[in-house]
Design an enzyme around this catalytic site. Structure first.
Site, PDB file in Angstrom:
ATOM      1  N   GLY A   1      42.221  40.374  -5.557  1.00 42.12           N
ATOM      2  CA  GLY A   1      41.471  41.442  -6.200  1.00 42.12           C
ATOM      3  C   GLY A   1      41.133  42.484  -5.158  1.00 42.12           C
TER       4      GLY A   1
ATOM      5  N   GLY B   1      38.817  40.188  -2.561  1.00 46.58           N
ATOM      6  CA  GLY B   1      39.255  38.941  -1.950  1.00 46.58           C
ATOM      7  C   GLY B   1      40.663  38.545  -2.278  1.00 46.58           C
TER       8      GLY B   1
ATOM      9  CG  ASP C   1      34.313  43.541 -11.817  1.00 46.90           C
ATOM     10  OD1 ASP C   1      34.874  44.529 -12.317  1.00 46.90           O
ATOM     11  OD2 ASP C   1      34.774  42.926 -10.826  1.00 46.90           O
TER      12      ASP C   1
ATOM     13  CE  LYS D   1      36.399  36.908  -4.758  1.00 45.69           C
ATOM     14  NZ  LYS D   1      35.662  37.274  -5.958  1.00 45.69           N
TER      15      LYS D   1
HETATM   16  N1  LIG Z   1      39.608  29.832  -9.460  1.00 43.90           N
HETATM   17  C1  LIG Z   1      40.761  30.492  -9.448  1.00 43.90           C
HETATM   18  N2  LIG Z   1      41.909  29.836  -9.682  1.00 43.90           N
HETATM   19  C2  LIG Z   1      43.095  30.496  -9.676  1.00 43.90           C
HETATM   20  N3  LIG Z   1      43.224  31.807  -9.429  1.00 43.90           N
HETATM   21  C3  LIG Z   1      42.117  32.515  -9.191  1.00 43.90           C
HETATM   22  C4  LIG Z   1      40.829  31.903  -9.184  1.00 43.90           C
HETATM   23  N4  LIG Z   1      39.913  32.853  -8.916  1.00 43.90           N
HETATM   24  C5  LIG Z   1      40.591  33.997  -8.771  1.00 43.90           C
HETATM   25  N5  LIG Z   1      41.918  33.818  -8.946  1.00 43.90           N
HETATM   26  C6  LIG Z   1      42.963  34.834  -8.886  1.00 43.90           C
HETATM   27  O1  LIG Z   1      42.628  35.767  -7.883  1.00 43.90           O
HETATM   28  C7  LIG Z   1      42.410  37.068  -8.470  1.00 43.90           C
HETATM   29  C8  LIG Z   1      41.303  37.757  -7.736  1.00 43.90           C
HETATM   30  O2  LIG Z   1      40.107  36.999  -7.853  1.00 43.90           O
HETATM   31  P1  LIG Z   1      38.701  37.713  -8.005  1.00 43.90           P
HETATM   32  O3  LIG Z   1      38.689  38.496  -9.264  1.00 43.90           O
HETATM   33  O4  LIG Z   1      37.647  36.680  -7.862  1.00 43.90           O
HETATM   34  O5  LIG Z   1      38.749  38.686  -6.739  1.00 43.90           O
HETATM   35  P2  LIG Z   1      37.959  40.045  -6.489  1.00 43.90           P
HETATM   36  O6  LIG Z   1      38.512  40.611  -5.245  1.00 43.90           O
HETATM   37  O7  LIG Z   1      36.497  39.789  -6.535  1.00 43.90           O
HETATM   38  O8  LIG Z   1      38.355  40.898  -7.756  1.00 43.90           O
HETATM   39  P3  LIG Z   1      37.765  42.316  -8.237  1.00 43.90           P
HETATM   40  O9  LIG Z   1      38.764  43.322  -7.788  1.00 43.90           O
HETATM   41  O10 LIG Z   1      37.681  42.182  -9.741  1.00 43.90           O
HETATM   42  O11 LIG Z   1      36.410  42.471  -7.649  1.00 43.90           O
HETATM   43  C9  LIG Z   1      42.126  36.785  -9.945  1.00 43.90           C
HETATM   44  O12 LIG Z   1      42.416  37.879 -10.770  1.00 43.90           O
HETATM   45  C10 LIG Z   1      43.047  35.616 -10.204  1.00 43.90           C
HETATM   46  O13 LIG Z   1      44.397  36.059 -10.372  1.00 43.90           O
END
Ligand SMILES: Nc1ncnc2c1ncn2[C@@H]1O[C@H](COP(=O)(O)OP(=O)(O)OP(=O)(O)O)[C@@H](O)[C@H]1O
Length: 576
Positions: free
Chosen positions: A71, A74, A184, A91
């Site tokens: 994302g 992370g 979000d 993450k």
């Molecule tokens: N528990 C999990 N199991 C498998 N894949 C996951 C998991 N958590 C996250 N992912 C994958 O990783 C991606 C990014 O995770 P996450 O949304 O937590 O990151 P982020 O950087 O906080 O995102 P954002 O840009 O929405 O803030 C998710 O869209 C999914 O594809």
């Protein structure tokens, strides 16, 4: 603005999605382009090269297996956690600014309250990395966005929508109970536990910007733009109700595969909301810190949206993903030929949607009310048997049984005279064989090398789709409708053909047709190639070496689609 990261996510080699052929790449570009703007950028299973997989030194107890997703904040890795002998999702913050302190403390609280039992991802552990705390979570399968991508954003069955909404209602009810706003929600923050065995068992993830109600200070910029609630757009006081708005936007996408509100700027999103739902009450507008940016206070003492010329100093063409005039237009959709209660179910489904998409947060439905809404609780004749099962058992039902129950009698595009009368849909209704998880399962084994015809044959078990190309044609048959979507088309009469030729008159029900038309337009305007350039997603297809050939090929395909899938335009009531 096209979100490059989102496109990368769409076209990257993610699990179960083999985009080896040029055509399928472009087809997916088109399908996903409807969801391209600000829906949350993602890279799923983007790379498994060890250098990318291990951006930080993980503690000894973890073995990196693959990249699960990425994302904005992370990167998520699938790891083997040696002490518990279990795979976990880790993450990892991407840089110093992406501090996970907030997320970790939220998740700790959730763990304490056992919120993983309420459709919220299970937090297992955390450890220090160079850029901050890495978060260890249960491994989930694919995001709802990836799932819909696999079905080319085909409309979902009402029963499947009900299942997802009920689970998200549970998650948001639990969050509201402890005064937490997710802030979000988008297609990639709902994850399916196992899309093969439990296709509609979902969990809410990503609490990176979640906050308690007391931190909800007016003027914060939250939520992906397409899912941004009126109160956030306008800078009004806000609450947990902003999550219900985003859930309503997701529900709309599940219902018809389109974005409810689209635009390249906040102004356009706001205008799109007003076009479909009407203007928020003056009382609401008067509390917004941003209201004067978008509205004029008129002599008649009311707020009036600025024109695009007043706002941008230039005229702007409207970007719309659908042609609905009101949410009630969605009640006319039908997907299930043999489901007598579909009309009643869909009516309630749309009533719930309308309650989620109230522009005033005070009027908007709460998660608890979602859970007691008729759409969720009522026993519809057709799903009475299913309702007596737990959702888990329903999802674990053997594939063959599910197929025979869900699939309507063999749909076909054979000449109308050969159709049994009971298969002829009512005037103005296009029957779409929904892309069920079972269809996808079948499709996954086949890959995109399979020709369009056999692809569909195997999926639906009948000859529903005929390639426009003769077998001698060296061009590979296109893999359209990769999700097993089959359209039943009424015979094209002269009158309908005329209507069909007027693209502006194409009804909502012919959304798939309309979408194909828009791709033709996109391709012709060179947009598709610019998407490829922006995303770098066509690199592997070799297509960029043959732009002319590619363009001609797509033109041929879509002009054939245009002719073949002549839309069924309702004579009176179809939204223009
Ligand atoms: N528990 C999990 N199991 C498998 N894949 C996951 C998991 N958590 C996250 N992912 C994958 O990783 C991606 C990014 O995770 P996450 O949304 O937590 O990151 P982020 O950087 O906080 O995102 P954002 O840009 O929405 O803030 C998710 O869209 C999914 O594809």
């Amino acid at each position: 603005m096209i979100c490059t990261q989102y496109l990368k996510h769409c076209y990257g080699p993610s699990k179960g999605m083999k985009l080896t052929s040029h055509f399928s790449c472009c087809f997916h570009l088109f399908c996903f382009s409807i969801l391209r703007d600000n829906m949350g950028s993602r890279v799923s299973k983007a790379s498994t090269s060890p250098s990318e997989m291990d951006p930080v030194q993980l503690p000894r107890g973890y073995e990196v297996l693959e990249v699960l997703g990425e994302g904005y904040f992370g990167k998520v890795l699938k790891c083997w956690k040696k002490d518990i002998k279990q795979t976990v999702a880790v993450k990892i913050p991407k840089c110093f600014e992406n501090d996970t302190v907030n997320e970790v403390s939220m998740l700790r609280r959730f763990k304490h309250l056992k919120l993983h039992q309420h459709n919220i991802v299970e937090f297992m552990d955390c450890f220090q990395t160079r850029y901050g705390k890495a978060i260890v979570l249960e491994v989930l399968d694919i995001t709802l966005g990836d799932y819909l991508g696999k079905t080319s954003f085909a409309p979902m069955l009402v029963s499947d929508i009900r299942s997802i909404i009920q689970q998200m209602g549970t998650a948001f009810e639990a969050l509201k109970g402890i005064g937490v706003i997710h802030a979000d929600l988008h297609l990639h923050n709902i994850m399916i536990e196992n899309h093969q065995t439990q296709p509609f068992r979902v969990k809410l993830i990503d609490f990176g910007v979640a906050m308690s109600r007391s931190e909800a200070s007016q003027g914060k910029l939250l939520q992906p733009m397409a899912f941004r609630s009126p109160e956030i757009l306008l800078g009004c006081p806000f609450s947990e109700a902003i999550d219900m708005w985003s859930l309503g936007c997701l529900m709309f996408i599940m219902i018809c595969g389109k974005l409810p509100f689209s635009g390249r700027s906040e102004y356009e999103i706001l205008r799109s909301i007003i076009d479909l739902l009407g203007q928020p009450e003056d009382l609401v507008l008067s509390t917004g810190l941003q209201t004067k940016k978008y509205f004029n206070w008129t002599e008649s003492s009311s707020w009036e949206l600025k024109t695009s010329f007043e706002y941008f100093r230039c005229h702007l063409s409207t970007v719309k993903d659908h042609k609905l005039q009101s949410l009630d237009d969605l009640k006319k959709m039908r997907l299930e030929e043999n489901n007598g209660s579909e009309a009643a179910e869909r009516d309630q489904c749309i009533e719930l949607l309308k309650a989620m998409l109230k522009t005033g947060e005070d009027e908007r439905i709460t998660p608890r009310e979602v859970l007691t809404h008729l759409f969720i609780t009522k026993d519809y004749p057709n799903n009475g048997a299913e309702k007596s099962e737990t959702s888990h058992r329903k999802m674990m039902r053997p594939k063959a049984a599910v197929l025979s129950k869900r699939r309507p009698a063999c749909p076909t595009t054979a000449p109308p005279s050969t159709l049994h009368t009971s298969h002829i849909p009512p005037a103005g209704v296009i029957l779409v064989q929904p892309a069920t998880a079972e269809n996808i399962l079948l499709l996954e084994g086949q890959g995109s090398e399979v020709s369009g015809r056999s692809y569909i044959d195997k999926t639906s078990g009948c000859s529903a789709f005929t390639s426009p190309f003769s077998s001698e044609d060296s061009t590979p048959s296109p893999t359209f409708l990769p999700s097993g979507v089959v359209i039943l088309v009424r015979p094209a009469t002269a009158q309908r053909s005329m209507l069909g030729d007027q693209e502006s008159a194409v009804s909502f029900q012919s959304g798939l047709y309309e979408a194909s038309v828009s791709l033709v337009t996109d391709v012709e305007s060179g947009m598709e190639s610019s998407i490829c350039e922006a995303s770098g997603s066509c690199e592997n297809t070799g297509a960029e070496n043959e732009p002319g050939k590619k363009k001609n090929f797509l033109r041929r395909v879509f002009s054939w689609m245009r002719k073949t899938f002549r839309p069924c335009v309702p004579s009176v009531d179809g939204p223009a």
